[in-house]
Scaffold this motif. Structure first.
Motif, PDB file in Angstrom:
ATOM      1  N   VAL A   8       0.873  -1.176   0.000  1.00 47.28           N
ATOM      2  CA  VAL A   8       0.000   0.000   0.000  1.00 47.28           C
ATOM      3  C   VAL A   8       0.907   1.222   0.000  1.00 47.28           C
ATOM      4  CG1 VAL A   8      -1.737   1.307   1.271  1.00 47.28           C
ATOM      5  CG2 VAL A   8      -1.783  -1.194   1.336  1.00 47.28           C
ATOM      6  N   LYS A   9       0.543   2.209  -0.809  1.00 44.39           N
ATOM      7  CA  LYS A   9       1.351   3.425  -0.853  1.00 44.39           C
ATOM      8  C   LYS A   9       0.445   4.632  -1.002  1.00 44.39           C
ATOM      9  CE  LYS A   9       5.288   5.533  -3.111  1.00 44.39           C
ATOM     10  NZ  LYS A   9       6.450   5.323  -3.960  1.00 44.39           N
ATOM     11  N   GLU A  10       0.797   5.699  -0.277  1.00 42.79           N
ATOM     12  CA  GLU A  10       0.093   6.966  -0.440  1.00 42.79           C
ATOM     13  C   GLU A  10       0.773   7.761  -1.549  1.00 42.79           C
ATOM     14  OE1 GLU A  10      -1.506  10.809   2.095  1.00 42.79           O
ATOM     15  OE2 GLU A  10       0.203   9.682   2.869  1.00 42.79           O
ATOM     16  N   PHE A  11      -0.029   8.356  -2.417  1.00 44.11           N
ATOM     17  CA  PHE A  11       0.479   9.230  -3.465  1.00 44.11           C
ATOM     18  C   PHE A  11      -0.060  10.626  -3.213  1.00 44.11           C
ATOM     19  CE2 PHE A  11       1.024   5.108  -5.301  1.00 44.11           C
ATOM     20  CZ  PHE A  11       2.180   5.219  -6.060  1.00 44.11           C
ATOM     21  N   ARG A  12       0.816  11.624  -3.395  1.00 45.12           N
ATOM     22  CA  ARG A  12       0.451  13.025  -3.214  1.00 45.12           C
ATOM     23  C   ARG A  12       0.899  13.796  -4.444  1.00 45.12           C
ATOM     24  NH1 ARG A  12      -0.844  14.795   1.684  1.00 45.12           N
ATOM     25  NH2 ARG A  12      -0.708  13.339   3.418  1.00 45.12           N
ATOM     26  N   ARG A  13       0.157  14.864  -4.721  1.00 46.58           N
ATOM     27  CA  ARG A  13       0.564  15.710  -5.838  1.00 46.58           C
ATOM     28  C   ARG A  13       0.650  17.153  -5.385  1.00 46.58           C
ATOM     29  NH1 ARG A  13      -4.214  17.256  -9.656  1.00 46.58           N
ATOM     30  NH2 ARG A  13      -5.924  17.228  -8.156  1.00 46.58           N
ATOM     31  N   GLY A  14       1.522  17.868  -6.030  1.00 47.76           N
ATOM     32  CA  GLY A  14       1.710  19.279  -5.719  1.00 47.76           C
ATOM     33  C   GLY A  14       0.692  20.144  -6.429  1.00 47.76           C
ATOM     34  N   GLU A  15       0.628  21.382  -6.026  1.00 50.97           N
ATOM     35  CA  GLU A  15      -0.274  22.370  -6.634  1.00 50.97           C
ATOM     36  C   GLU A  15      -0.018  22.435  -8.136  1.00 50.97           C
ATOM     37  OE1 GLU A  15      -3.316  24.967  -6.745  1.00 50.97           O
ATOM     38  OE2 GLU A  15      -2.592  24.103  -4.875  1.00 50.97           O
ATOM     39  N   GLY A  16      -1.069  22.266  -8.931  1.00 53.78           N
ATOM     40  CA  GLY A  16      -0.959  22.342 -10.381  1.00 53.78           C
ATOM     41  C   GLY A  16      -0.387  21.106 -11.049  1.00 53.78           C
ATOM     42  N   GLN A  17      -0.029  20.117 -10.276  1.00 54.30           N
ATOM     43  CA  GLN A  17       0.561  18.892 -10.817  1.00 54.30           C
ATOM     44  C   GLN A  17      -0.544  17.887 -11.163  1.00 54.30           C
ATOM     45  OE1 GLN A  17       3.010  16.671  -8.028  1.00 54.30           O
ATOM     46  NE2 GLN A  17       4.416  16.075  -9.652  1.00 54.30           N
ATOM     47  N   SER A  18      -0.419  17.230 -12.301  1.00 55.29           N
ATOM     48  CA  SER A  18      -1.394  16.204 -12.677  1.00 55.29           C
ATOM     49  C   SER A  18      -0.957  14.869 -12.084  1.00 55.29           C
ATOM     50  CB  SER A  18      -1.480  16.074 -14.201  1.00 55.29           C
ATOM     51  OG  SER A  18      -0.307  15.448 -14.702  1.00 55.29           O
ATOM     52  N   TRP A  19      -1.906  13.966 -11.986  1.00 54.58           N
ATOM     53  CA  TRP A  19      -1.561  12.615 -11.521  1.00 54.58           C
ATOM     54  C   TRP A  19      -0.637  11.931 -12.518  1.00 54.58           C
ATOM     55  CZ3 TRP A  19      -1.630  11.701  -6.752  1.00 54.58           C
ATOM     56  CH2 TRP A  19      -2.609  12.244  -5.923  1.00 54.58           C
ATOM     57  N   LYS A  20      -0.784  12.244 -13.786  1.00 53.87           N
ATOM     58  CA  LYS A  20       0.117  11.679 -14.794  1.00 53.87           C
ATOM     59  C   LYS A  20       1.562  12.055 -14.481  1.00 53.87           C
ATOM     60  CE  LYS A  20       0.791  11.396 -19.765  1.00 53.87           C
ATOM     61  NZ  LYS A  20       0.325  11.806 -21.078  1.00 53.87           N
ATOM     62  N   GLU A  21       1.776  13.294 -14.071  1.00 52.19           N
ATOM     63  CA  GLU A  21       3.125  13.744 -13.707  1.00 52.19           C
ATOM     64  C   GLU A  21       3.627  13.027 -12.458  1.00 52.19           C
ATOM     65  OE1 GLU A  21       3.057  18.322 -15.354  1.00 52.19           O
ATOM     66  OE2 GLU A  21       1.986  17.872 -13.500  1.00 52.19           O
ATOM     67  N   VAL A  22       2.747  12.818 -11.491  1.00 52.49           N
ATOM     68  CA  VAL A  22       3.132  12.109 -10.259  1.00 52.49           C
ATOM     69  C   VAL A  22       3.589  10.692 -10.595  1.00 52.49           C
ATOM     70  CG1 VAL A  22       2.267  11.147  -8.084  1.00 52.49           C
ATOM     71  CG2 VAL A  22       1.650  13.474  -8.759  1.00 52.49           C
ATOM     72  N   PHE A  23       2.789   9.991 -11.385  1.00 57.00           N
ATOM     73  CA  PHE A  23       3.126   8.602 -11.702  1.00 57.00           C
ATOM     74  C   PHE A  23       4.322   8.485 -12.641  1.00 57.00           C
ATOM     75  CE2 PHE A  23      -1.252   7.872 -10.150  1.00 57.00           C
ATOM     76  CZ  PHE A  23      -0.936   6.935  -9.182  1.00 57.00           C
ATOM     77  N   ALA A  24       4.544   9.491 -13.492  1.00 63.39           N
ATOM     78  CA  ALA A  24       5.717   9.479 -14.368  1.00 63.39           C
ATOM     79  C   ALA A  24       7.002   9.512 -13.546  1.00 63.39           C
ATOM     80  CB  ALA A  24       5.668  10.656 -15.343  1.00 63.39           C
ATOM     81  N   ALA A  25       6.957  10.156 -12.389  1.00 63.04           N
ATOM     82  CA  ALA A  25       8.134  10.255 -11.528  1.00 63.04           C
ATOM     83  C   ALA A  25       8.309   9.026 -10.626  1.00 63.04           C
ATOM     84  CB  ALA A  25       8.043  11.517 -10.663  1.00 63.04           C
ATOM     85  N   GLU A  26       7.293   8.156 -10.590  1.00 65.72           N
ATOM     86  CA  GLU A  26       7.325   6.981  -9.729  1.00 65.72           C
ATOM     87  C   GLU A  26       8.187   5.899 -10.352  1.00 65.72           C
ATOM     88  OE1 GLU A  26       6.963   4.503  -6.712  1.00 65.72           O
ATOM     89  OE2 GLU A  26       6.229   6.552  -6.689  1.00 65.72           O
ATOM     90  N   THR A  27       9.155   5.409  -9.596  1.00 66.05           N
ATOM     91  CA  THR A  27      10.002   4.329 -10.103  1.00 66.05           C
ATOM     92  C   THR A  27      10.035   3.200  -9.087  1.00 66.05           C
ATOM     93  OG1 THR A  27      11.982   5.328  -9.156  1.00 66.05           O
ATOM     94  CG2 THR A  27      11.490   5.871 -11.446  1.00 66.05           C
ATOM     95  N   GLY A  28       9.955   2.006  -9.590  1.00 66.88           N
ATOM     96  CA  GLY A  28      10.149   0.838  -8.741  1.00 66.88           C
ATOM     97  C   GLY A  28       8.898   0.235  -8.111  1.00 66.88           C
ATOM     98  N   TRP A  29       7.925   1.036  -7.754  1.00 64.75           N
ATOM     99  CA  TRP A  29       6.773   0.491  -7.036  1.00 64.75           C
ATOM    100  C   TRP A  29       5.728  -0.067  -7.989  1.00 64.75           C
ATOM    101  CZ3 TRP A  29       1.511   1.270  -5.727  1.00 64.75           C
ATOM    102  CH2 TRP A  29       1.099   0.624  -4.548  1.00 64.75           C
ATOM    103  N   LEU A  30       5.505   0.629  -9.082  1.00 64.01           N
ATOM    104  CA  LEU A  30       4.529   0.177 -10.074  1.00 64.01           C
ATOM    105  C   LEU A  30       5.192  -0.819 -11.023  1.00 64.01           C
ATOM    106  CD1 LEU A  30       2.848   3.558 -10.980  1.00 64.01           C
ATOM    107  CD2 LEU A  30       1.957   1.785  -9.466  1.00 64.01           C
ATOM    108  N   GLU A  31       4.467  -1.888 -11.293  1.00 59.60           N
ATOM    109  CA  GLU A  31       5.022  -2.906 -12.204  1.00 59.60           C
ATOM    110  C   GLU A  31       3.992  -3.309 -13.219  1.00 59.60           C
ATOM    111  OE1 GLU A  31       7.062  -6.064 -10.055  1.00 59.60           O
ATOM    112  OE2 GLU A  31       7.105  -4.721  -8.337  1.00 59.60           O
TER     113      GLU A  31
END
Length: 128
Positions: free
Chosen positions: A105-128
């Motif tokens: 289980v992991k919490e994901f957070r995004r910054g002001e003006g940031q899309s979820w696509k941008e958040v997940f693009a920066a994610e490495t290792g956890w998503l497979e």
């Protein structure tokens, strides 16, 4: 929704987005959301669908949790790959999951003006 054949190869994991922290410990039968209960299945995503699902259905959330589920734990007949809004093969679990199915289980957070696509693009290792 039209049923589609499962993807080949099948992903090892599918993911459940939840707007709040899941129960700790995860129960043997996870509490269904109102939407899952109404629709009669658990809405899931593949790793590549997470940014799309997040931007479509969680665009107003600053954070949420993602449960990583091992797909092989489910009988093939209980997971249907349905076409939704032109998206190929969204996994829907006709049944439920619980502690034995949740790998992480992991919490994901995004910054002001940031899309979820941008958040997940920066994610490495956890998503497979």
């Amino acid at each position: 929704m039209a049923p589609l054949p499962p993807p080949s190869p099948l992903p090892e994991f599918v993911y459940k987005i939840t707007p709040s922290a899941p129960p700790n410990p995860i129960p043997e039968q996870y509490p269904l959301s109102d939407l899952d209960r109404k629709d009669g299945f658990v809405h899931l995503s593949t790793s590549w669908q997470l940014p799309i699902t997040s931007d479509l259905f969680f665009k107003d959330f600053a954070s949420f949790y993602v449960l990583k589920l091992r797909l092989a734990n489910f009988d093939a007949s209980s997971v249907k790959w349905d076409e939704v809004d032109g998206t190929n093969g969204c996994p829907h679990l006709y049944g439920n999951f619980g502690t034995q199915d949740v790998v992480a289980v992991k919490e994901f957070r995004r910054g002001e003006g940031q899309s979820w696509k941008e958040v997940f693009a920066a994610e490495t290792g956890w998503l497979e």
